[in-house]
Enzyme design. Structure first.
Site, short mmCIF file in Angstrom:
data_model
loop_
_atom_site.label_atom_id
_atom_site.label_comp_id
_atom_site.label_asym_id
_atom_site.label_seq_id
_atom_site.Cartn_x
_atom_site.Cartn_y
_atom_site.Cartn_z
N GLY A 28 0.88 -1.17 0.00
CA GLY A 28 0.00 0.00 0.00
C GLY A 28 0.91 1.22 0.00
O GLY A 28 2.02 1.15 0.55
N ASP A 258 6.41 6.05 -4.11
CA ASP A 258 6.44 5.72 -2.68
C ASP A 258 7.89 5.57 -2.19
O ASP A 258 8.23 6.04 -1.09
CB ASP A 258 5.70 4.41 -2.39
CG ASP A 258 4.31 4.39 -3.00
OD1 ASP A 258 3.72 5.47 -3.19
OD2 ASP A 258 3.81 3.28 -3.28
#
Ligand code: ADP
Length: 304
Positions: A28, A258
Site C-alpha cells: 500500500g 512511494d
C-alpha cells in the site's frame, strides 16, 4: 526517541505465480513509503504505521509482515468483524492491471477514533499520509484526520503529504480537489506527482504545481515527474531541478513514487539538505523500477 508515523491502508496483494497459482503479499502506498524510510533511517528513529485491520487470520498475518519489516504496529487498530482490502495484479502482454476489493476494508475506519489518532500523532515528530489515505475515509473521518494533522502542523511537527490522486477512489472531482486542498493546507511538505496534478488541477507545468501548493501553505514542495526532472522548492524563490538517473529497462514502476518519498524523508530526517535528499531519492526510485514488486529488498537498493 524520534518517530516517523505513516498513516494509510495496507492491502493484501495477490500476484500471478503461474499455473493458476497466486502469490500473496502485502503493500500500500504509505506502507511502501514507510518501508523505504525504514531501510534508510538509523535504528534510533522509529518508523510506525497507523491503520486499521480486522481480527481475522489474514489481518494477523499482515501485522506480522509489517513487524517483520521493523515497522512499529502499536497504532494499528484491530476491529472485530472487519477484514483487510485486497487487490489482484493481472499481467497481460507485459502490461499490468489491477482488480480491487477494498470498498469494505478495515482501513476505512482508521480515522474514526479521534483520541486514538491524537495519541499516535503525539508520539511522532514526522507524519506522512496520502490522497489515498483521505480518499478511503468517510467524510467525517476525513475531517477528523485533517483536524489532527492541522494540530500536528501547529505544534511544529513535520507533516508530509503525497496527494497520490486515484480518481476512482473519490466520489466526485470537486470533492477530490477540495479534500486534497484541505490535506495540503494541513501539511508542511508536499510530494506530488506532476502527471496527477496536471490532470486534476490543470497545472500547466511543475512550476505551477509548486506555486499552488506554496500558496496553500507548504514550506517544501518536491514535484516528481516520472523520468523527467523533479522540481524542488524549499522556502525561497529558487527552484532546484533534480534529474533522475537513466533507467535502461523499466521492469515495474510499482512504488516508484512511494520509494522516492520514503528515501527522501529518511535523508531529510538524517539532516541532509533537501536537494541532496531528493537526488538520493531519485537514485532509490530508479533502482526500484528496475526490479519487480513494491518492496524491493535492500540488497538491490543504493547505499545511503
Ligand atoms: P508515481 O509513481 O507516484 O506516479 P512518478 O511517476 O512521478 O511517481 O515517479 C516517481 C519517481 O520515480 C520520479 O520522480 C523518478 O525519480 C522515478 N522515476 C519514475 N519513472 C522513471 C524513469 N522512467 N526513469 C527514471 N526514474 C524514474
Amino acid at each position: 526517541m524520534a518517530r516517523l508515523l505513516a498513516i494509510g491502508e495496507c492491502m493484501v496483494e495477490l500476484g500471478d505465480a503461474g499455473s493458476g497459482l497466486l502469490r500473496k503479499g502485502f503493500a500500500g502506498d504509505t506502507l511502501n513509503a514507510a518501508y523505504y524510510a525504514r531501510t534508510y533511517l538509523p535504528a534510533a528513529v522509529d518508523v510506525a504505521y497507523l491503520s486499521a485491520v480486522g481480527t481475522d487470520l489474514l489481518s494477523q498475518e499482515m501485522l506480522a509482515f509489517i513487524e517483520g519489516k521493523a515497522i512499529v504496529t502499536e497504532d494499528i487498530r484491530q476491529i472485530e468483524g472487519a477484514a483487510p482490502g485486497l487487490y489482484m495484479i493481472h499481467l497481460k502482454d507485459g502490461e499490468r492491471s489491477f482488480s480491487y476489493w477494498r470498498s469494505a476494508s478495515a482501513a476505512r475506519k482508521l480515522a474514526d477514533d479521534a483520541a486514538h489518532l491524537r495519541r499516535a500523532i503525539d508520539k511522532a515528530d514526522t507524519i506522512i499520509f496520502s490522497g489515498i489515505t483521505l480518499a478511503i475515509l468517510s467524510p467525517d473521518a476525513r475531517e477528523t484526520l485533517i483536524l489532527e494533522l492541522r494540530r500536528a502542523k501547529a505544534a511544529g511537527k513535520r507533516v508530509v503529504f503525497d496527494p497520490n490522486i486515484r480518481p476512482r477512489l473519490w466520489e466526485d472531482a470537486a470533492t477530490l480537489r477540495a479534500v486534497v486542498e484541505a490535506g495540503a493546507r494541513a501539511s508542511t511538505v508536499l510530494l506530488p506527482s506532476f502527471d496527477d496534478e496536471q490532470v486534476h488541477f490543470g497545472d500547466t507545468d511543475p512550476e505551477a504545481t509548486i506555486v499552488r501548493y506554496r500558496q496553500w501553505g507548504a514550506e517544501t514542495v518536491l514535484v516528481k515527474n516520472g523520468g523527467g526532472d523533479a522540481l524542488l522548492s524549499d522556502g525561497g524563490d529558487d527552484v532546484a531541478r533534480i534529474s533522475p538517473p537513466k533507467v535502461d529497462v523499466v521492469v515495474d514502476t510499482t512504488s516508484a513514487g512511494d520509494s522516492f518519498n520514503g528515501a527522501f524523508l529518511a535523508r531529510v530526517l538524517a539532516g541532509v539538505a533537501p536537494a541532496e535528499a531528493a537526488a538520493f531519492a531519485a537514485r532509490v526510485a530508479a533502482a526500484v523500477i528496475a526490479h519487480h514488486g513494491a518492496l524491493v529488498p535492500a540488497e538491490h537498493l543504493p547505499q545511503a
